[in-house]
Design an enzyme around this catalytic site. Structure first.
Site, PDB file in Angstrom:
ATOM      1  N   ASP A   1      -6.035  -4.501   0.406  1.00 43.32           N
ATOM      2  CA  ASP A   1      -6.897  -4.658   1.428  1.00 43.32           C
ATOM      3  C   ASP A   1      -7.673  -6.118   1.589  1.00 43.32           C
ATOM      4  O   ASP A   1      -8.223  -6.665   2.406  1.00 43.32           O
ATOM      5  CB  ASP A   1      -8.199  -3.580   1.174  1.00 43.32           C
TER       6      ASP A   1
ATOM      7  N   THR B   1      -5.974   1.870   9.167  1.00 44.59           N
ATOM      8  CA  THR B   1      -5.201   3.106   9.585  1.00 44.59           C
ATOM      9  C   THR B   1      -5.926   3.805  10.432  1.00 44.59           C
ATOM     10  O   THR B   1      -5.455   4.314  11.445  1.00 44.59           O
ATOM     11  CB  THR B   1      -4.560   3.592   8.398  1.00 44.59           C
TER      12      THR B   1
ATOM     13  N   GLU C   1       0.713  -1.216  -0.027  1.00 48.45           N
ATOM     14  CA  GLU C   1       0.084  -0.008  -0.180  1.00 48.45           C
ATOM     15  C   GLU C   1       0.961   1.262  -0.046  1.00 48.45           C
ATOM     16  O   GLU C   1       0.623   2.154  -0.690  1.00 48.45           O
ATOM     17  CB  GLU C   1      -0.880   0.083   1.232  1.00 48.45           C
TER      18      GLU C   1
ATOM     19  N   ASP D   1      -0.778  -5.120   3.148  1.00 50.90           N
ATOM     20  CA  ASP D   1      -1.231  -3.745   3.576  1.00 50.90           C
ATOM     21  C   ASP D   1      -0.544  -3.894   5.029  1.00 50.90           C
ATOM     22  O   ASP D   1      -0.856  -4.681   5.749  1.00 50.90           O
ATOM     23  CB  ASP D   1      -2.557  -3.837   3.852  1.00 50.90           C
TER      24      ASP D   1
ATOM     25  N   ILE E   1      -0.720  -1.782   7.519  1.00 50.74           N
ATOM     26  CA  ILE E   1      -1.914  -1.575   8.567  1.00 50.74           C
ATOM     27  C   ILE E   1      -3.217  -1.524   7.929  1.00 50.74           C
ATOM     28  O   ILE E   1      -3.186  -0.338   7.164  1.00 50.74           O
ATOM     29  CB  ILE E   1      -1.577  -0.293   9.415  1.00 50.74           C
ATOM     30  N   ASP E   2      -3.998  -2.397   7.850  1.00 54.66           N
ATOM     31  CA  ASP E   2      -5.293  -2.238   7.310  1.00 54.66           C
ATOM     32  C   ASP E   2      -6.150  -1.782   8.311  1.00 54.66           C
ATOM     33  O   ASP E   2      -6.279  -2.666   9.408  1.00 54.66           O
ATOM     34  CB  ASP E   2      -5.816  -3.641   6.681  1.00 54.66           C
TER      35      ASP E   2
HETATM   36  C1  LIP Z   1      -9.248   0.672   4.791  1.00 53.60           C
HETATM   37  C2  LIP Z   1      -9.897  -0.270   4.313  1.00 53.60           C
HETATM   38  C3  LIP Z   1     -11.370  -0.458   4.715  1.00 53.60           C
HETATM   39  C4  LIP Z   1     -11.897   1.020   4.277  1.00 53.60           C
HETATM   40  C5  LIP Z   1     -11.159   2.243   4.656  1.00 53.60           C
HETATM   41  C6  LIP Z   1      -9.715   2.171   4.275  1.00 53.60           C
HETATM   42  P1  LIP Z   1      -6.730   1.191   4.953  1.00 53.60           P
HETATM   43  O1  LIP Z   1      -7.843   0.258   4.567  1.00 53.60           O
HETATM   44  O2  LIP Z   1      -9.723  -1.729   4.732  1.00 53.60           O
HETATM   45  O3  LIP Z   1     -12.410  -1.378   4.387  1.00 53.60           O
HETATM   46  O4  LIP Z   1     -13.363   1.285   4.483  1.00 53.60           O
HETATM   47  O5  LIP Z   1     -11.696   3.344   4.103  1.00 53.60           O
HETATM   48  O6  LIP Z   1      -9.517   2.074   2.997  1.00 53.60           O
HETATM   49  O7  LIP Z   1      -6.339   2.647   4.465  1.00 53.60           O
HETATM   50  O8  LIP Z   1      -6.719   1.370   6.446  1.00 53.60           O
HETATM   51  O9  LIP Z   1      -5.493   0.304   4.844  1.00 53.60           O
END
Ligand code: LIP
Length: 273
Positions: free
Chosen positions: A219, A95, A70, A90, A92-93
């Site tokens: 993601d 974030t 990412e 990713d 940190i998914d």
């Molecule tokens: C997140 C996604 C989530 C979405 C957030 C964001 P990140 O990814 O996993 O589903 O709703 O807006 O995109 O940016 O935390 O890696």
């Protein structure tokens, strides 16, 4: 290939644990926050550090493999999925959750070979949950086998939907319409702020479906394997085949539930990864 994927899994779990320790430590500290596409699209110093930590370990073990991450892509890096073994990360998914101290945050490590996801590891260190799966070998949470819910009607389901980071008025209008349509047709909706955790929740059977427009390949790459190995399906929200790079996902405990959700919602075209 089987033995090799086991070796890949070993490294993925090892590095996901190490990354999890870093995320857990930083979770309780003040964060250095930056924005990407807009004010709601956040990144922290920890995202960058964890991606580097994961990439370094993978390249040390498998120097020929390709990487999609990412933060590397956000910084102008390559996002091309070829037939080569490709790690899709990713760091940190969730974030936004990480920044705000919400525990639903995880490290998501997927791998695709011939463009097909074959391995998924999702470590949610604050929740204390590590999900793992290899194609053809089942899905696990902390080593215990998991499987999807057996509910087959949308009107008996709990569905996960997300707001996402886009603030484009037409996109939000369609999302709000979809939220209303889903509430009218299910037991309830939920929103955890992490696509990877959302997919694991459908995989472990506590939620029947999850739909989102605007996600990226990093993601969902790990979650696809975890959910399919738990007996679920991952489609495009139109009800057609999933395109990993098309930035939208419809995950269901079964095709029946996924199709019922698809039938009552509007699709949204997103710019491809
Ligand atoms: C997140 C996604 C989530 C979405 C957030 C964001 P990140 O990814 O996993 O589903 O709703 O807006 O995109 O940016 O935390 O890696």
């Amino acid at each position: 290939m089987g033995d090799m994927v086991q070796e890949y899994l070993k490294i993925a779990v090892e590095v996901a644990k190490k990354a999890g320790k870093r995320v857990k430590t930083d979770f309780y500290k003040n964060k250095n926050i930056d924005v990407k596409e807009n004010f709601a699209d956040l990144v922290t110093e920890t995202d960058h550090a964890v991606e580097e930590l994961i990439f370094n370990r993978i390249l040390e073990k498998f120097p020929d493999h390709k990487l999609i991450g990412e933060e590397t892509v956000s910084a102008g890096g390559h996002c091309e999925l070829t037939d080569d073994p490709t790690w899709i990360v990713d760091p940190i998914d969730g974030t936004t959750n990480f920044v705000h101290g919400v525990p639903h945050t995880c490290i998501s490590i997927g791998m695709a070979i011939n463009k097909q996801p074959v391995l998924g590891v999702v470590n949610a260190p604050i929740l204390g949950e590590m999900y793992t799966a290899v194609k053809g070998q089942g899905a696990f949470c902390n080593g215990t086998k998991i499987s999807v819910s057996t509910i087959s009607e949308l009107n008996r389901s709990v569905v996960i939907l997300e707001g996402g980071t886009s603030r484009v008025p037409e996109i939000l209008k369609t999302k709000v319409g979809n939220i209303k349509a889903v509430i009218e047709n299910c037991h309830g909706i939920r929103c955890y702020g992490s696509a990877a955790i959302n997919m694991c929740y459908v995989a472990r059977g506590s939620h029947e479906a999850y739909m989102e427009h605007g996600i990226h390949v990093w993601d969902i790459a790990a979650g696809v394997v975890i959910l399919e190995e738990a007996g679920g399906v991952v489609l495009d929200p139109s009800g057609g085949e999933l395109d990993l790079m098309n930035r939208r996902v419809l995950a269901g405990c079964s095709r029946t539930v996924a199709e019922q959700l698809s039938a009552i919602t509007q699709n949204i075209d997103m710019e491809r990864d």
